[in-house]
Write a protein that holds these residues in place. Sequence first.
Motif, PDB file in Angstrom:
ATOM      1  N   THR A 242      33.994  49.234  17.593  1.00  0.00           N
ATOM      2  CA  THR A 242      33.384  48.491  18.690  1.00  0.00           C
ATOM      3  C   THR A 242      34.436  48.004  19.670  1.00  0.00           C
ATOM      4  O   THR A 242      34.244  48.092  20.892  1.00  0.00           O
TER       5      THR A 242
ATOM      6  N   LEU B 200      34.646  49.161  23.517  1.00  0.00           N
ATOM      7  CA  LEU B 200      34.636  48.165  24.594  1.00  0.00           C
ATOM      8  C   LEU B 200      35.802  48.383  25.551  1.00  0.00           C
ATOM      9  O   LEU B 200      35.635  48.284  26.772  1.00  0.00           O
TER      10      LEU B 200
ATOM     11  N   CYS C 281      27.941  49.317  22.150  1.00  0.00           N
ATOM     12  CA  CYS C 281      28.722  48.144  21.727  1.00  0.00           C
ATOM     13  C   CYS C 281      27.837  46.909  21.635  1.00  0.00           C
ATOM     14  O   CYS C 281      28.039  46.052  20.772  1.00  0.00           O
TER      15      CYS C 281
END
Length: 161
Positions: free
Chosen positions: A15, A19, A144
Motif C-alpha cells: 500500500t 501510494l 490503496c
Amino acid sequence: MLVLLAGIFVVHIATVIMLFVSTIANVWMVGSSNIGTISTGLWLLCNETCTQLPVSSQDEASLKAVQAFMILSIIFSVVALVLFIIQLFTLEKGKRFYMTGAVMLVCWMCILIAVSIYTARFTGTMVYSTNPHHGYCFILAWICFCFSFIIGILYLVLRKK
C-alpha cells in the motif's frame, strides 16, 4: 498468528509503495490528441515532454488539496508502518494495535478526501485532449483506499498471541 501478521505487513508495504507511485506518476487522466497520448497527473501534463499542469484559477485550490491529502496519506501510512513495527516488539501479549489502526484509518480518510475531490473536479476535463479516461494512478489510489481501510480495521481487532 505469525502468518497473519506477516500478511498484513506485506499488504501494508504494498500500500505504501502504491501510494508513492500514484502520487508521483503523472497518469491520473489519459487522453489522445493529434500529437499522441496525453496524460495528466497531480503535478505535470505529459505528452512528448512534461510541462507544468495548466489549471484554471477556480480549480487550483482543489488540485492543491488533492496534492496535500495524497502526501498526507503517504506520511500517515509510513507512520503506521513504523508504529506497527514498534508495537510488534513492545506490546505485551494479548494487546491490540490501537494506535497503528487509528493512524491507518486517518490515512484511509486522507485518500478518500483526495480521490473524491479529484473525481468531482477533474474527471473528464482534460486540456488539449479528446476522449479522456482514468489512468492507472487514479485506479491505484482507489486500491490503496480499500487496502488502507482493511488494514486499519485489521489492526484495530488484531491481538498479539
